[in-house]
Enzyme design. Structure first.
Site, PDB file in Angstrom:
ATOM      1  CB  CYS A   1      -4.193  11.269  11.702  1.00  0.00           C
ATOM      2  SG  CYS A   1      -2.639  10.485  12.083  1.00  0.00           S
TER       3      CYS A   1
ATOM      4  CG  ASP B   1       2.866   1.152   9.740  1.00  0.00           C
ATOM      5  OD1 ASP B   1       2.663   2.054  10.561  1.00  0.00           O
ATOM      6  OD2 ASP B   1       2.977   1.356   8.514  1.00  0.00           O
TER       7      ASP B   1
ATOM      8  CE  LYS C   1      -1.373   2.095   3.744  1.00  0.00           C
ATOM      9  NZ  LYS C   1      -1.388   3.537   4.011  1.00  0.00           N
ATOM     10  CG  ASN C   2       2.715   2.721   3.556  1.00  0.00           C
ATOM     11  OD1 ASN C   2       1.545   3.086   3.494  1.00  0.00           O
ATOM     12  ND2 ASN C   2       3.332   2.491   4.703  1.00  0.00           N
TER      13      ASN C   2
ATOM     14  NE  ARG D   1      -6.583   5.285   5.517  1.00  0.00           N
ATOM     15  CZ  ARG D   1      -5.816   6.005   6.322  1.00  0.00           C
ATOM     16  NH1 ARG D   1      -6.324   6.513   7.413  1.00  0.00           N
ATOM     17  NH2 ARG D   1      -4.561   6.237   6.023  1.00  0.00           N
TER      18      ARG D   1
ATOM     19  NE  ARG E   1       1.339  10.440  10.465  1.00  0.00           N
ATOM     20  CZ  ARG E   1       1.019   9.352   9.774  1.00  0.00           C
ATOM     21  NH1 ARG E   1      -0.203   8.888   9.808  1.00  0.00           N
ATOM     22  NH2 ARG E   1       1.917   8.727   9.056  1.00  0.00           N
TER      23      ARG E   1
END
Ligand code: UD1
Length: 426
Positions: free
Chosen positions: A117, A305, A22-23, A397, A122
């Site tokens: 967030c 993560d 994803k990233n 997401r 951030r």
């Protein structure tokens, strides 16, 4: 609002195919638009963050076309300085990558600041200082970053602390800024290397990606290319923890085990058997799990993560484990939910002290952020009884087809759309 209803205590077994990262997909979609010819990205994951970023790219004139599942064409020739609606920008932090893209291609940018967030504030101060080092004049007005390329360029920039997003944004800008630019204390994550490989295949000259010093020769133009996105190491790590937590025995396919060296080492410390193939990882749980301590760090350290999924393992392990979160504040909120499932946890600033209990008990819980959501799914799979995870859109997401993938290895998990369907656990 959607929910996952999970009937726990089922051992996971079989195989899971890991999606593209994803990233990486976010960084590469924007990187692909640095050129003015077609770039095709394959092994492209189908998650919501990519959908939102595609919408933002289209709003600024970039063509984004899904040619087939997992195959996306990007063409940046139509890039124009259109405004980005804040409603879209605030949804994903990757929206700030458009700043580097616009400055590189159009020499000016006007981008909403991404805001905070659930992981706490951030900031984007490193990005802005880096843009300035590359010659941009930057001002902040009404929640927007306004930047325009001037003339003077410094030839090096030291990032205060390892930052993935800053490294990516500066790679974009330096790739199309005349001269040689040296980025020091650059992030070393595999997604940075993936971006460098894509940009180099488009004609950029980037050396040293994956080390702390990246040297970039600015080019006039970049061309088209085709590139396969690396597998998602965080998705793979999440399923590794899920297999270990449920007493399972399953194989992950389409992975790069080298990207998961630290999580594999930590999992082995819990007594779990991890067998590494060339592009596969087999995880065989051994009960009871043993506690161990953990500290998150930039790559190649233990990824922040995966801290939350690992915390779930510690909550059902033998003994007490201390987890220290060094990358983001506020990444322990999932532990409040885990406590509702019977976990024994104390949080002291950046440390969580987790004393393992024999078993968690299913309960209604709420996701706070993407990885916290994945952690609560693992907790539900391992727990006795039924767990109802709410707010699961945030999990979509970053995890392609999570329900189907888990069902494929024997999990009892389903997606529900109304509370009517889950009265038994509310
Ligand atoms: C990326 C990942 C995210 C991962 C994180 C760390 C994406 C879309 N997201 O986020 O999944 O958890 O890397 O591996 O790829 N910081 C500042 N000022 C800045 C920039 C960062 O203070 O200008 C701080 C952050 O608040 C954080 C640390 O630096 O404490 C690292 O952040 P960074 O590596 O930039 O994370 P992201 O790129 O946002």
């Amino acid at each position: 609002m959607s929910f996952f209803r999970i009937q726990g205590s089922k051992n996971l077994s079989g195989g899971i195919r890991i999606s593209g990262s994803k990233n990486s997909s976010l960084a590469l979609m924007v990187g692909a638009a640095l050129g003015e010819e077609d770039v095709v990205l394959t092994n492209f994951p189908q998650d919501l963050d990519a959908v939102v970023l595609a919408e933002i790219l289209r709003a600024v004139g970039v063509k984004v076309e899904e040619q087939a599942p997992g195959r996306v064409l990007i063409n940046g020739s139509g890039l124009r300085p259109a405004p980005i609606p804040y409603e879209l920008a605030r949804k994903i932090r990757g929206s700030f990558y458009i700043a580097g893209l616009m400055l590189a291609r159009l020499k000016e940018a006007e981008i909403p600041l991404p805001g905070g967030c659930f992981l706490g504030p951030r900031p984007v101060d490193f990005h802005i200082k880096g843009f300035q080092a590359l010659g941009a004049e930057v001002s902040i007005e009404h929640g927007l970053m306004k930047a325009r390329m001037g003339t003077g360029t410094e030839n090096r920039f030291f990032i205060n602390r390892s930052s993935v997003g800053t490294t990516i944004n500066l790679m974009y800008l330096a790739s199309l800024t005349p001269g040689v630019f040296v980025l020091e204390n650059a992030a070393k994550e595999p997604e940075i290397v993936d971006l460098a490989v894509l940009l180099n295949s488009m004609g950029a000259r980037i050396r040293g990606a994956g080390t702390e010093v990246i040297r970039i020769h600015g080019m006039k133009k970049l061309k088209g290319s085709e590139h396969a996105i690396i597998p998602d190491r965080i998705e793979a790590g999440t399923y590794m923890m899920a297999i270990a937590a449920t007493g399972g025995d399953a194989v992950l396919e389409n992975v790069m085990p080298d990207h998961l060296r630290t999580p594999i080492m930590k999992l082995r410390e819990t007594g779990t058997v991890v067998e590494v193939g060339e592009t596969s990882i087999r995880v065989v749980a051994k009960e009871p799990l043993q506690s161990t301590d953990l500290e998150t760090a930039p790559y190649p350290g233990f990824p922040t993560d995966l801290q939350q999924p690992f915390g779930v393992l510690m909550s059902i392990a033998n003994g007490t484990g201390i987890i220290r979160e060094t990358v983001f504040d506020n990444r322990f909120r999932y532990l409040d939910e885990l406590t509702r499932m019977g976990a024994d946890v104390k949080v002291d600033r950046d440390r969580a002290i987790i004393k393992g209990v024999p078993v968690l008990s299913g309960a209604p819980v709420e996701t706070t952020d993407l990885r916290a959501g994945a952690a609560l799914v693992i907790a539900g799979l391992a727990a006795e009884g039924v767990t109802l995870v709410s707010g699961v859109e945030v999990i979509d997401r970053g995890y392609e087809k999570i329900v189907e993938k888990l069902q494929g290895v024997g999990a009892e998990i389903e997606r529900l759309h109304t509370t009517e369907d889950c009265k038994e656990v509310i």
